[in-house]
Enzyme design. Sequence first.
Site, PDB file in Angstrom:
ATOM      1  N   GLY A  14      -6.561  -1.689   4.034  1.00 43.15           N
ATOM      2  CA  GLY A  14      -6.119  -1.298   2.525  1.00 43.15           C
ATOM      3  C   GLY A  14      -6.808  -1.849   1.474  1.00 43.15           C
ATOM      4  O   GLY A  14      -6.593  -1.922   0.408  1.00 43.15           O
ATOM      5  N   TYR A 157      10.415   4.171   3.268  1.00 39.07           N
ATOM      6  CA  TYR A 157       9.618   3.158   2.848  1.00 39.07           C
ATOM      7  C   TYR A 157      10.254   1.830   2.729  1.00 39.07           C
ATOM      8  O   TYR A 157       9.726   0.536   3.083  1.00 39.07           O
ATOM      9  CB  TYR A 157       9.064   3.406   1.312  1.00 39.07           C
ATOM     10  CG  TYR A 157       8.192   2.569   0.725  1.00 39.07           C
ATOM     11  CD1 TYR A 157       6.901   2.399   1.283  1.00 39.07           C
ATOM     12  CD2 TYR A 157       8.663   1.576  -0.133  1.00 39.07           C
ATOM     13  CE1 TYR A 157       5.776   1.386   0.637  1.00 39.07           C
ATOM     14  CE2 TYR A 157       7.608   0.674  -0.577  1.00 39.07           C
ATOM     15  CZ  TYR A 157       6.471   0.482  -0.147  1.00 39.07           C
ATOM     16  OH  TYR A 157       5.503  -0.196  -0.846  1.00 39.07           O
TER      17      TYR A 157
END
Length: 262
Positions: A14, A157
């Site tokens: 990321g 999440y």
Amino acid sequence: MTVPLEGQVALVTGGSSGIGLAIARRLAAAGAEVAIVASGSLAKAEAAAESIIREGGRARGFVADVSRPEQVRALVGDVSERIGVPDILINSAGIWYPTPLGSMDDRQIDEMINVNLKGVIRMTAAVAPLMTARRSGRIVNIASVAGVVPSPGYSLYSTAKAAVIAFTKATALELAPFDVAVNAISPGNTATPINAEVRTSPAFGARRDWIARITPSPRSFTPAEEIAEAALFLVDGRVRGMHGSVIAIDEGRSAGLTARLD
């Protein structure tokens, strides 16, 4: 200028944007050579690496989908061959979007868990043996305040990030005897490109007001550079006794109830 990470290799998933890129820049400034990993665009990873090189750092771009086991294995092998065995692993790859129970589907369940949780597990499992063999290494997982104090509508999440925190603690116990430290950072709302519109557009004024009401600090969004400073602290050797710790940088969100008696 001190370069505490001189000669070290940092692998940042990321790493082409947001928190991951801020961490990659900070570790490069501290002397590390950084492998910046994007999930699907090598051009994006290379552009991020070039931005670090222009600042005087060392970086290379790589691409790998951390939800794909074969790509994770290939990534670690490629980084080890081209740059060197990672001394530092930053698990920052992640996705975020609402998943209300009434509209949640199997694709969302698989995607959210595969990237946010299984990606961390796979990357750690691939790198840890290399670190234990050398009896040295630092792993930092980017969790979230949502893993401690979930928000309605974001159950997948929140579940994945809570599991990342548990995984951090469990792997810390396993790897500490080899002088491999595993810790986590739990950011709250952080100023990154993904929420630029929320932070600036008049259309999101009501949402900004709501975020301000539930945030104890007068600052609703933390600069990504502060998350990066915490990551550097966890990997640069200043403190060697942290194993399984979770640093909250969330403007006070996880400290307790946030209702104000105005």
